[in-house]
Each structure stands twice: as C-alpha cells, then as structure tokens.
Design an enzyme around this catalytic site. Sequence first.
Site, PDB file in Angstrom:
ATOM      1  N   ALA A  64      52.160  47.086  28.720  1.00  0.00           N
ATOM      2  CA  ALA A  64      53.219  47.970  28.262  1.00  0.00           C
ATOM      3  C   ALA A  64      52.623  49.350  27.971  1.00  0.00           C
ATOM      4  CB  ALA A  64      53.889  47.403  27.016  1.00  0.00           C
ATOM      5  N   GLY A 109      52.120  43.057  28.900  1.00  0.00           N
ATOM      6  CA  GLY A 109      53.388  43.006  29.612  1.00  0.00           C
ATOM      7  C   GLY A 109      53.234  42.698  31.082  1.00  0.00           C
ATOM      8  N   GLU A 112      52.953  39.009  31.312  1.00  0.00           N
ATOM      9  CA  GLU A 112      54.291  38.469  31.067  1.00  0.00           C
ATOM     10  C   GLU A 112      55.197  38.640  32.284  1.00  0.00           C
ATOM     11  OE1 GLU A 112      55.223  38.998  26.433  1.00  0.00           O
ATOM     12  OE2 GLU A 112      54.402  40.804  27.375  1.00  0.00           O
ATOM     13  N   GLU A 132      47.392  41.512  23.230  1.00  0.00           N
ATOM     14  CA  GLU A 132      48.162  42.274  22.240  1.00  0.00           C
ATOM     15  C   GLU A 132      47.615  42.134  20.824  1.00  0.00           C
ATOM     16  OE1 GLU A 132      51.248  41.245  25.475  1.00  0.00           O
ATOM     17  OE2 GLU A 132      49.487  40.302  24.549  1.00  0.00           O
TER      18      GLU A 132
END
Length: 254
Positions: A64, A109, A112, A132
Amino acid sequence: MAETVTLEIEAEIATLTVDRPEALNALNVPTVDAIRDAVTEAEAEGARVLVVTGAGEKAFVAGADISYMKSLSPAEAKQYAEKGHTAFRAIENFPGPTIAKVNGFALGGGCELALACDMRVASERAVLGQPEIDLGIIPGFGGTQRLKRVVGDERARRLIYFGDRLDAQDAYEYGLVGEVVAHDELDERVASLASDLTKKPRHALAAAKDAINAQGDLTARLEREQIEFADLFDTPDQREGMEAFVEKREPDFE
C-alpha cells in the site's frame, strides 16, 4: 479507470496490470478504485480468465502507499480499508479463474492482492510477505483471513506477527504460491495456464469457484456444494460434457 491500471482482453483472457512502476506499483486510492473498475469491466466483457500483475521488472505490487497512509485518521484508514476490501472481493468473486502473475515484490497490500486470486504463479525473483507489523499496523485488505486459508493458521500467524518476507522458493514451500518459474518464462507459463482454462466449461468453473469460496460452517459449505452441483444439470456444459464422454470424443464447450 485511473491511468495507474490497465486492462487488456484478448482471446477471452483479461490482463489487469497495476501500472505505477516508478512507485513499485504501490496501491494508492485511485489505483485501488481502478482495480475494482477493471475487474467489473472484465466481467462485463465476458472474460473467462483474469490475470493480475504489475508493470516493470521489480514489483508485482510492493504494498500500500505508505506516504498516503502515514497521516490517516482512524476514520480515514477505515475508508481506505473498505476500498481495498471492495476491490479485492471483486477479484475473489470474479466468475472465472483468476491468476496472480507475481513478477517481483508482493508485500503487504501486494501480497493481499495475490491472495485474492485463485492461483499464484511466481517468478524466481518474487518476494512475498505481510510486513505491516513493522509499520505498527496489521494487514487491512483481507490478509488476516485469506492468508490462513492458503498457508494454514500457524504459518499465517508467524508471517503476520514477525513480518517475515519469503523468497519465491520459501513461498512455494509454505504453499503461498502454487509454482515458481524462471523470470523469463513467467509470461509464457501464465499465458499457457490461462489459455487452458478458457477451454474448460465456463459454468462449471464458476460453480466450482463459488463452492470452494463458500462461507459458513461445514454444513453450510457442503449444502452450497450440493446446490452448485445440482444447478449444473441445467447447463449446456453438463449436457455436452457427458454426451462427449459417452460418445468417446472431446467435448466442445461454449
């Protein structure tokens, strides 16, 4: 659709590319929204298979956009997470097989995003993980749930708690990716898989995906399987497949 995502459809195969190579394809808000829009468009155009990848030679999606996230309030972070969940659920619910072509870094991300796909094929250069925890947060785009479904509960906890990054071979041994190929063979391998899948019966593939993804307790999931199985007996795929078997010929699915 934002300029940070491209969608190409050829021979019923849709290729969604996150195209921010200068930022290692990091997921900012416009990019997350564009992923959702691209998946919707691929479905509307009748694509049978969706391939997800990243532009450039270094990253699938490096994660992200931390420069964006660092100043978010809890309410703003919740909105950002909701956007990620919406986009990744669109991939998970795409009515056909989805393949993550992991050509480089797939962290946070990015991991993911790969987990939202049905299959993951990794370049030997790929690096995957959920780091994270070292930013003082946890996965927010579905990683706490999808990772344990793929690699098992304890391995998922270790990857999330320690924030470890796995090279491609370790990711394969963990079950995080289905196969690892030489970097210069990645495109050809994924194209071959996608092409093979377009020859399978569309309705049966969609039903298989729905049954595998079913939620609830075991009883509810098994009930869903029964429904999906039975409903296929009203499709041309079922009639053609069984007639071809009895007639000892190759099926010609729609």
